[in-house]
Design a protein around this motif. Structure first.
Motif, PDB file in Angstrom:
ATOM      1  N   LEU A   1       0.821  -1.209   0.000  1.00 19.77           N
ATOM      2  CA  LEU A   1       0.000   0.000   0.000  1.00 19.77           C
ATOM      3  C   LEU A   1       0.859   1.265   0.000  1.00 19.77           C
ATOM      4  CD1 LEU A   1      -2.900  -0.946   2.452  1.00 19.77           C
ATOM      5  CD2 LEU A   1      -3.012  -0.668  -0.038  1.00 19.77           C
ATOM      6  N   ILE A   2       1.900   1.278   0.811  1.00 21.94           N
ATOM      7  CA  ILE A   2       2.805   2.430   0.840  1.00 21.94           C
ATOM      8  C   ILE A   2       3.471   2.609  -0.519  1.00 21.94           C
ATOM      9  CG2 ILE A   2       5.021   3.258   1.756  1.00 21.94           C
ATOM     10  CD1 ILE A   2       4.148   2.160   4.472  1.00 21.94           C
ATOM     11  N   ASN A   3       3.965   1.509  -1.071  1.00 21.42           N
ATOM     12  CA  ASN A   3       4.685   1.602  -2.338  1.00 21.42           C
ATOM     13  C   ASN A   3       3.760   1.864  -3.520  1.00 21.42           C
ATOM     14  OD1 ASN A   3       7.620   1.157  -1.819  1.00 21.42           O
ATOM     15  ND2 ASN A   3       6.824  -0.635  -0.774  1.00 21.42           N
ATOM     16  N   LYS A   4       2.495   1.471  -3.401  1.00 24.83           N
ATOM     17  CA  LYS A   4       1.524   1.768  -4.459  1.00 24.83           C
ATOM     18  C   LYS A   4       1.367   3.277  -4.610  1.00 24.83           C
ATOM     19  CE  LYS A   4      -2.560   2.482  -3.534  1.00 24.83           C
ATOM     20  NZ  LYS A   4      -3.928   2.513  -2.988  1.00 24.83           N
ATOM     21  N   ASP A   5       1.207   3.974  -3.482  1.00 25.33           N
ATOM     22  CA  ASP A   5       1.039   5.427  -3.532  1.00 25.33           C
ATOM     23  C   ASP A   5       2.309   6.124  -4.016  1.00 25.33           C
ATOM     24  OD1 ASP A   5      -1.644   5.581  -2.629  1.00 25.33           O
ATOM     25  OD2 ASP A   5      -0.985   5.236  -0.578  1.00 25.33           O
ATOM     26  N   ILE A   6       3.466   5.629  -3.555  1.00 21.53           N
ATOM     27  CA  ILE A   6       4.731   6.215  -4.002  1.00 21.53           C
ATOM     28  C   ILE A   6       4.936   5.952  -5.492  1.00 21.53           C
ATOM     29  CG2 ILE A   6       7.243   6.168  -3.730  1.00 21.53           C
ATOM     30  CD1 ILE A   6       6.837   5.527  -0.789  1.00 21.53           C
ATOM     31  N   PHE A   7       4.501   4.776  -5.957  1.00 23.51           N
ATOM     32  CA  PHE A   7       4.606   4.446  -7.373  1.00 23.51           C
ATOM     33  C   PHE A   7       3.778   5.411  -8.220  1.00 23.51           C
ATOM     34  CE2 PHE A   7       2.914   2.019 -11.050  1.00 23.51           C
ATOM     35  CZ  PHE A   7       4.112   1.809 -11.720  1.00 23.51           C
ATOM     36  N   ILE A   8       2.551   5.683  -7.800  1.00 23.21           N
ATOM     37  CA  ILE A   8       1.705   6.629  -8.532  1.00 23.21           C
ATOM     38  C   ILE A   8       2.330   8.021  -8.503  1.00 23.21           C
ATOM     39  CG2 ILE A   8      -0.549   7.778  -8.580  1.00 23.21           C
ATOM     40  CD1 ILE A   8      -1.708   5.163  -7.391  1.00 23.21           C
ATOM     41  N   ARG A   9       2.854   8.403  -7.346  1.00 19.44           N
ATOM     42  CA  ARG A   9       3.539   9.698  -7.223  1.00 19.44           C
ATOM     43  C   ARG A   9       4.731   9.776  -8.174  1.00 19.44           C
ATOM     44  NH1 ARG A   9       9.088  10.499  -5.855  1.00 19.44           N
ATOM     45  NH2 ARG A   9       9.344  12.578  -4.973  1.00 19.44           N
ATOM     46  N   THR A  10       5.484   8.667  -8.264  1.00 21.75           N
ATOM     47  CA  THR A  10       6.645   8.636  -9.142  1.00 21.75           C
ATOM     48  C   THR A  10       6.236   8.673 -10.610  1.00 21.75           C
ATOM     49  OG1 THR A  10       7.854   7.376  -7.469  1.00 21.75           O
ATOM     50  CG2 THR A  10       8.766   7.388  -9.686  1.00 21.75           C
ATOM     51  N   LEU A  11       5.127   8.012 -10.941  1.00 19.31           N
ATOM     52  CA  LEU A  11       4.634   8.060 -12.315  1.00 19.31           C
ATOM     53  C   LEU A  11       4.332   9.491 -12.751  1.00 19.31           C
ATOM     54  CD1 LEU A  11       2.219   5.005 -12.723  1.00 19.31           C
ATOM     55  CD2 LEU A  11       4.497   5.318 -13.709  1.00 19.31           C
ATOM     56  N   CYS A  12       3.850  10.309 -11.819  1.00 19.38           N
ATOM     57  CA  CYS A  12       3.590  11.716 -12.145  1.00 19.38           C
ATOM     58  C   CYS A  12       4.888  12.433 -12.525  1.00 19.38           C
ATOM     59  CB  CYS A  12       2.926  12.427 -10.967  1.00 19.38           C
ATOM     60  SG  CYS A  12       1.229  11.915 -10.645  1.00 19.38           S
ATOM     61  N   ILE A  13       5.955  12.189 -11.756  1.00 12.40           N
ATOM     62  CA  ILE A  13       7.249  12.794 -12.074  1.00 12.40           C
ATOM     63  C   ILE A  13       7.750  12.285 -13.420  1.00 12.40           C
ATOM     64  CG2 ILE A  13       9.676  12.968 -11.388  1.00 12.40           C
ATOM     65  CD1 ILE A  13       8.839  12.933  -8.534  1.00 12.40           C
ATOM     66  N   ILE A  14       7.619  10.977 -13.632  1.00  9.67           N
ATOM     67  CA  ILE A  14       8.029  10.402 -14.916  1.00  9.67           C
ATOM     68  C   ILE A  14       7.272  11.057 -16.058  1.00  9.67           C
ATOM     69  CG2 ILE A  14       7.992   8.300 -16.320  1.00  9.67           C
ATOM     70  CD1 ILE A  14       8.355   6.741 -13.673  1.00  9.67           C
ATOM     71  N   PHE A  15       5.962  11.221 -15.857  1.00  8.19           N
ATOM     72  CA  PHE A  15       5.147  11.849 -16.897  1.00  8.19           C
ATOM     73  C   PHE A  15       5.650  13.246 -17.214  1.00  8.19           C
ATOM     74  CE2 PHE A  15       1.823  14.936 -17.816  1.00  8.19           C
ATOM     75  CZ  PHE A  15       1.369  14.466 -19.035  1.00  8.19           C
ATOM     76  N   VAL A  16       5.916  14.042 -16.172  1.00 11.84           N
ATOM     77  CA  VAL A  16       6.343  15.430 -16.386  1.00 11.84           C
ATOM     78  C   VAL A  16       7.655  15.485 -17.160  1.00 11.84           C
ATOM     79  CG1 VAL A  16       7.188  17.513 -15.223  1.00 11.84           C
ATOM     80  CG2 VAL A  16       5.103  16.382 -14.415  1.00 11.84           C
ATOM     81  N   PHE A  17       8.648  14.691 -16.757  1.00 14.94           N
ATOM     82  CA  PHE A  17       9.947  14.756 -17.418  1.00 14.94           C
ATOM     83  C   PHE A  17       9.917  14.095 -18.795  1.00 14.94           C
ATOM     84  CE2 PHE A  17      11.289  15.939 -13.196  1.00 14.94           C
ATOM     85  CZ  PHE A  17      12.325  16.835 -13.439  1.00 14.94           C
ATOM     86  N   THR A  18       9.113  13.049 -18.942  1.00 13.87           N
ATOM     87  CA  THR A  18       8.971  12.434 -20.266  1.00 13.87           C
ATOM     88  C   THR A  18       8.260  13.395 -21.212  1.00 13.87           C
ATOM     89  OG1 THR A  18       8.866  10.231 -19.276  1.00 13.87           O
ATOM     90  CG2 THR A  18       8.066  10.453 -21.534  1.00 13.87           C
ATOM     91  N   PHE A  19       7.207  14.016 -20.720  1.00  7.39           N
ATOM     92  CA  PHE A  19       6.477  15.001 -21.512  1.00  7.39           C
ATOM     93  C   PHE A  19       7.401  16.155 -21.909  1.00  7.39           C
ATOM     94  CE2 PHE A  19       3.885  18.790 -22.034  1.00  7.39           C
ATOM     95  CZ  PHE A  19       2.797  18.341 -22.772  1.00  7.39           C
ATOM     96  N   PHE A  20       8.214  16.595 -20.964  1.00  4.80           N
ATOM     97  CA  PHE A  20       9.163  17.683 -21.211  1.00  4.80           C
ATOM     98  C   PHE A  20      10.102  17.323 -22.364  1.00  4.80           C
ATOM     99  CE2 PHE A  20      12.929  20.231 -20.570  1.00  4.80           C
ATOM    100  CZ  PHE A  20      12.469  21.453 -20.098  1.00  4.80           C
ATOM    101  N   THR A  21      10.638  16.104 -22.332  1.00  3.22           N
ATOM    102  CA  THR A  21      11.584  15.678 -23.371  1.00  3.22           C
ATOM    103  C   THR A  21      10.900  15.462 -24.712  1.00  3.22           C
ATOM    104  OG1 THR A  21      13.016  14.661 -21.709  1.00  3.22           O
ATOM    105  CG2 THR A  21      13.323  13.960 -23.987  1.00  3.22           C
ATOM    106  N   THR A  22       9.723  14.828 -24.698  1.00  2.00           N
ATOM    107  CA  THR A  22       9.040  14.572 -25.961  1.00  2.00           C
ATOM    108  C   THR A  22       8.561  15.866 -26.621  1.00  2.00           C
ATOM    109  OG1 THR A  22       6.976  14.139 -24.747  1.00  2.00           O
ATOM    110  CG2 THR A  22       8.329  12.241 -25.349  1.00  2.00           C
ATOM    111  N   GLU A  23       8.120  16.824 -25.819  1.00  2.00           N
ATOM    112  CA  GLU A  23       7.743  18.130 -26.380  1.00  2.00           C
ATOM    113  C   GLU A  23       8.965  18.836 -26.957  1.00  2.00           C
ATOM    114  OE1 GLU A  23       4.580  19.854 -26.682  1.00  2.00           O
ATOM    115  OE2 GLU A  23       4.148  17.711 -26.574  1.00  2.00           O
TER     116      GLU A  23
END
Length: 433
Positions: free
Chosen positions: A230-252
């Motif tokens: 449960l702890i790691n599930k929430d951290i995983f979702i939080r990390t996916l948000c960071i991944i999204f931002v930096f991936t989006f930044f690079t792809t743009e």
């Protein structure tokens, strides 16, 4: 309290600095080959692995918080079993990535819009570096465990040795064997497995006494596994948000043109240098906050947080000054391509603002991880991504182009800290009975 903070923070700062240094060296190796395509290729390949590996960063963060609380409560059996659970997840994730490496590549390169010459280089980099997955993911778990055990010197030693190996091998493969991006990838693979061997040696050397508390039944205890998941599930979702931002930044960046991709890839190194230094204090927060939450010591917790923010303000002001005075000089060290340096200069003003606007988000991350306040970590990160980063970028991109992308990044970093400050009492102080 300052001594406790620095005893943990300084080794982590030293080890963390080697991480952006490695990225800088990789870009510099490519930047001096004479073609901007090589910088773009490394950036795109690196983006794919950021997505893959950052997705497993929850192992480091979740393991450090759980282990630190067990350490503070003197539950030695849970201290060692938390490592076992993290390594089980690391092994499963590694096998999955290796089995799915071809579909991952197909999906990634179909999603990322880049020029054919850049994509060819990125593919050659990807096909080699993917084999480092088992070592890289396992090291996340091991590093988190060492930090939770209040020992940051071992991760520092591992990071320094591995990155020296990585840099030396990459330079040899690139310039000695003419392997270009493939040489950088091969150097990374070898270095990561060296790190895994070192970490295993240190556990055997300094912590083998804890294995007397190990039981397979305890490892698979349903209540503890559920808590870990449960702890790691929430951290995983939080990390996916960071991944999204930096991936989006690079792809743009890539969708603009290869010059903007190269420019933004180089400028992101300014952010990474600062972030990895601040993460040294965030790791201190993880270890000490977790320890004091486990020991139910509210007074020491609040004292620790106060000193952490004093350090954060001082460091961020120092970096602001450095970036203001030496921004172009730092760019010149990263590449000798005058066109790229000239194209990057107008965006340096955003890097000057970055430290003072973002330092709180790094410190609060460490505080929330140490307190295992993962639900609020997820909520605040999702809010910063969905309610700030995306609307700001799409509101500004047609007017300010690449400047709008950088403003969105700054707004994202600032809002993370503000949202976490707002939830502090509800997320952290509730841990005390």
């Amino acid at each position: 309290m300052n001594k406790k903070i620095l005893d943990i923070a300084l080794p982590n700062i030293i080890s963390n600095i080697t991480i952006p240094l490695l990225g800088i060296v990789d870009l510099a190796l490519m930047g001096h080959l004479g073609e901007v395509d090589f910088i773009g290729g490394i950036a795109l390949g690196g983006t794919i692995f950021n997505f893959l590996y950052w997705g497993f960063a929850f192992l480091r963060m979740g393991t450090s918080g759980i282990t630190a609380q067990a350490y503070g409560a003197r539950k030695l059996n849970e201290s060692i079993l938390s490592l076992g659970r993290a390594l089980l997840v690391a092994a499963a994730g590694s096998i999955l990535i290796l089995l799915l490496q071809k579909p991952i590549a197909l999906l990634s390169f179909n999603y990322i819009d880049s020029e054919a010459s850049v994509e060819t280089i990125a593919r050659s980099y990807y096909n080699i570096r993917i084999w480092a997955a088992p070592a890289t993911i396992s090291l996340y778990a091991l590093t988190g465990w060492f930090i939770g055990m209040q020992n940051s010197k071992i991760p520092m030693t591992i990071a320094i040795i591995c990155n020296i190996i990585n840099i030396s091998l990459s330079a040899f493969f690139v310039y000695g064997l003419n392997l270009d991006a493939r040489g950088v990838a091969l150097g990374t693979v070898i270095a990561q497995y060296c790190g895994l061997i070192l970490a295993s040696f240190f556990i055997w050397r300094y912590y083998r006494r804890l294995f007397k508390y190990w039981t397979n039944r305890g490892l698979l205890k349903i209540a503890e596994l559920k808590h870990f998941v449960l702890i790691n599930k929430d951290i995983f979702i939080r990390t996916l948000c960071i991944i999204f931002v930096f991936t989006f930044f690079t792809t743009e960046s890539a969708s603009s043109n290869k010059t903007i991709l190269a420019v933004n890839s180089l400028l992101l190194q300014f952010l990474f240098i600062f972030s990895y230094l601040m993460d040294g204090f965030a790791y201190a927060a993880e270890a000490l906050v977790g320890r004091f939450v486990g020991a139910q010591n509210r007074k020491n917790l609040l004292t620790t947080i106060r000193y952490l923010f004093i350090w954060g303000i001082g460091i961020s002001l120092g970096f602001t000054l450095i970036y203001a005075l030496a921004g172009n000089s730092i760019l010149s060290m990263l590449t000798n391509n005058s066109e790229t340096i000239h194209a990057a200069s107008p965006y340096l003003k955003w890097l000057i603002l970055l430290p003072i606007l973002s330092f709180a988000s790094f410190l609060y991350d460490g505080i929330y991880i140490g307190a295992t306040a993962s639900v609020y970590m997820r909520k605040t990160m999702m809010a910063a991504t969905l309610l700030v980063f995306i609307p700001v970028y799409f509101g500004l991109k047609d007017i300010l182009l690449n400047h709008g992308l950088w403003i969105a990044m700054l707004a994202f970093m600032l809002s993370r800290g503000l949202f976490q400050a707002f939830y502090f009492k509800k997320a952290i102080l509730i841990k005390f009975k």
